[in-house]
Structure formats: C-alpha cells, structure tokens
Design a protein around this motif. Structure first.
Motif, PDB file in Angstrom:
ATOM      1  N   UNK A 205       5.782 -34.965 -13.734  1.00  0.00           N
ATOM      2  CA  UNK A 205       4.652 -34.931 -12.818  1.00  0.00           C
ATOM      3  C   UNK A 205       3.380 -34.706 -13.628  1.00  0.00           C
ATOM      4  N   UNK A 206       2.413 -35.578 -13.478  1.00  0.00           N
ATOM      5  CA  UNK A 206       1.152 -35.409 -14.198  1.00  0.00           C
ATOM      6  C   UNK A 206       0.213 -34.534 -13.389  1.00  0.00           C
ATOM      7  N   UNK A 207      -0.466 -33.637 -14.083  1.00  0.00           N
ATOM      8  CA  UNK A 207      -1.407 -32.721 -13.450  1.00  0.00           C
ATOM      9  C   UNK A 207      -2.790 -33.002 -13.997  1.00  0.00           C
ATOM     10  N   UNK A 208      -3.747 -33.171 -13.083  1.00  0.00           N
ATOM     11  CA  UNK A 208      -5.135 -33.400 -13.477  1.00  0.00           C
ATOM     12  C   UNK A 208      -5.977 -32.258 -12.928  1.00  0.00           C
ATOM     13  N   UNK A 209      -6.509 -31.442 -13.809  1.00  0.00           N
ATOM     14  CA  UNK A 209      -7.456 -30.417 -13.408  1.00  0.00           C
ATOM     15  C   UNK A 209      -8.845 -31.014 -13.387  1.00  0.00           C
ATOM     16  N   UNK A 210      -9.584 -30.776 -12.314  1.00  0.00           N
ATOM     17  CA  UNK A 210     -10.922 -31.355 -12.160  1.00  0.00           C
ATOM     18  C   UNK A 210     -11.943 -30.222 -12.168  1.00  0.00           C
ATOM     19  N   UNK A 211     -12.848 -30.257 -13.113  1.00  0.00           N
ATOM     20  CA  UNK A 211     -13.828 -29.184 -13.273  1.00  0.00           C
ATOM     21  C   UNK A 211     -14.841 -29.183 -12.133  1.00  0.00           C
ATOM     22  N   UNK A 212     -15.570 -28.076 -12.012  1.00  0.00           N
ATOM     23  CA  UNK A 212     -16.615 -27.994 -11.001  1.00  0.00           C
ATOM     24  C   UNK A 212     -17.637 -29.108 -11.202  1.00  0.00           C
ATOM     25  N   UNK A 213     -17.924 -29.803 -10.112  1.00  0.00           N
ATOM     26  CA  UNK A 213     -18.891 -30.908 -10.034  1.00  0.00           C
ATOM     27  C   UNK A 213     -18.471 -32.145 -10.812  1.00  0.00           C
ATOM     28  N   UNK A 214     -17.255 -32.160 -11.330  1.00  0.00           N
ATOM     29  CA  UNK A 214     -16.741 -33.363 -11.987  1.00  0.00           C
ATOM     30  C   UNK A 214     -16.064 -34.256 -10.955  1.00  0.00           C
ATOM     31  N   UNK A 215     -15.990 -35.546 -11.270  1.00  0.00           N
ATOM     32  CA  UNK A 215     -15.316 -36.523 -10.422  1.00  0.00           C
ATOM     33  C   UNK A 215     -14.398 -37.346 -11.306  1.00  0.00           C
ATOM     34  N   UNK A 216     -13.135 -37.477 -10.895  1.00  0.00           N
ATOM     35  CA  UNK A 216     -12.185 -38.265 -11.672  1.00  0.00           C
ATOM     36  C   UNK A 216     -11.578 -39.349 -10.783  1.00  0.00           C
ATOM     37  N   UNK A 217     -10.966 -40.332 -11.455  1.00  0.00           N
ATOM     38  CA  UNK A 217     -10.268 -41.371 -10.709  1.00  0.00           C
ATOM     39  C   UNK A 217      -8.770 -41.083 -10.700  1.00  0.00           C
ATOM     40  N   UNK A 218      -7.998 -42.049 -10.252  1.00  0.00           N
ATOM     41  CA  UNK A 218      -6.553 -41.849 -10.112  1.00  0.00           C
ATOM     42  C   UNK A 218      -5.846 -41.614 -11.446  1.00  0.00           C
ATOM     43  N   UNK A 219      -6.444 -42.035 -12.535  1.00  0.00           N
ATOM     44  CA  UNK A 219      -5.856 -41.818 -13.860  1.00  0.00           C
ATOM     45  C   UNK A 219      -6.329 -40.514 -14.489  1.00  0.00           C
ATOM     46  N   UNK A 220      -7.188 -39.793 -13.795  1.00  0.00           N
ATOM     47  CA  UNK A 220      -7.725 -38.557 -14.351  1.00  0.00           C
ATOM     48  C   UNK A 220      -8.892 -38.765 -15.279  1.00  0.00           C
TER      49      UNK A 220
END
Length: 226
Positions: A205-220
């Motif tokens: 299972x891949x885990x993507x942490x997203x920082x405050x005010x950051x935006x990521x796509x489906x690949x992280x």
C-alpha cells in the motif's frame, strides 16, 4: 489533463486555499479531496467560490475543524456539508475513495491501547445527567471512535483518505494501514503532519503524506505548494 491529475489531494490549508485554487485552474481535475484542518472564519463555499462548478469538491475534517463552534459550523453546516467522505465510500472520478476524518484522542481511543468506550452511546451513558442530555462536545466529536472505524472494514475502496497518518510516519498509527488492507485499498493520502512524502507499507500500500497547503495528484507528485 494527465490521467493522474483527474483527482487532486490538498493538505491542510489552515485558512489559505490559494494553492488548491491555483492547481484547479491549471490542471482542471475532475475532483479534489481536501484532507482537513481548514480553520474557517466563514462558510467553506465562500473560500472555494472560484472553483465551485469547475470540479467536484470532497473533504474530511481535521482536529482544527472542531476547535470552536464557528469553525465547526462553517464546515459542517456549509453548502458543501454533504460532500464529506467521513466513514463512507464514494465513487469520485471513477475511483472508490473512502474517508476517515478526525484524530485519535486519548480519552476515547488511542491505538494500540484498547478503546475506553465501545461507542458514543456507551460514553454518554456514563456521563452525568446534564452531559447525557446535551450534545456531545466538539472535542469528542473530533475523535475517531472504535466502532465506526471497525465498520469501515466492511467496505471496499481503492483509496483511503485520512487526517491521521498510518504507520509510515513516525507519529502515525499502524492500525490505519490495517484498515486500508482490510478494505483492499492500494493508496492512502493523509494530512495533519505537514510533510510531503511517499512510502510503502505492508501489502504494497502506498502512502502519500500531503503537507499543509500542498496539492498532489494521484501519483503523489506535488503540483502546488504555497
């Protein structure tokens, strides 16, 4: 639009939605999923007026969203209140996304310790009459309750979004990874800890942490970070 940009994930904005709005204008996703801690001084739809109608907007709540009655009301009674993913699975741009908002709270349940209460009614039954007959405090509403967490295991999803982190982070909780595995999830996106990172946990299972005010796509991949 890249196939990986059709859903964007936004980390804790803490009142500043500029990065998310800019990413939507640039990448034109089918949907965005916000990961909590909005710190709203006005209803959520007023912050997102520039992108409402351009993309689907989904969300889970973080601990900050229960800090005051105003912050709570501006989220849970906003025009986007029905777009909460908490404790359910929704098909978003053709992908099944499950949501788990809130945080683990020592006075309710703090894994790996056993839960202090079986459910909300169990808690209320042991309170004094004036608490029992009143609404549950915002602090307790912010908590992840054991029975509700367990009920999610009966559903299936492709992606799990949480405010708390799984065991991939030093301040995370391995039990979230166990939930994801039970649901057949392949990807977890979380906020709360203000770090961008990608790791793999048990069952690939891949885990993507997203920082405050950051935006990521489906690949992280980070698309915007203001």
């Amino acid at each position: 639009m890249s196939q990986y940009d059709k859903i964007l994930f936004a980390g804790d904005p803490h009142g500043n939605f500029n990065a998310l709005i800019a990413a939507v204008h640039k990448h034109k996703p089918e949907a965005v999923v916000m990961l909590g801690d909005y710190d709203l001084d006005k209803p959520l739809e007023e912050y997102l007026a520039d992108i409402i109608g351009s993309t689907e907007i989904w969300w889970i709540a973080g601990n900050h969203d229960f800090e005051t009655p105003n912050k709570y009301h501006n989220l849970f009674h906003s025009a986007l209140a029905h777009k909460s993913l908490h404790l359910k699975v929704a098909e978003v741009a053709g992908i099944r996304i499950a949501g788990l908002g809130g945080i683990f709270l020592g006075r309710v349940w703090y894994p790996p310790q056993p839960p202090k209460w079986q459910n909300k009614q169990h808690y209320l039954d042991y309170q004094s009459a004036h608490i029992k007959n009143a609404e549950m405090s915002l602090k307790y509403r912010s908590a992840i309750w054991h029975d509700e967490f367990e009920s999610l295991k009966n559903q299936k999803a492709d992606i799990l979004v949480t405010h708390e982190a799984p065991g991939s982070h030093r301040h995370g909780f391995p039990i979230i990874g166990e939930l994801a595995a039970a649901m057949g999830v392949k990807h977890i996106f979380h906020g709360h800890l203000h770090e961008n990172y990608t790791r793999t946990i048990k069952q690939q299972i891949s885990v993507i942490g997203v920082a405050n005010r950051a935006v990521t796509n489906l690949r992280g991949h980070i698309l915007s970070d203001l």
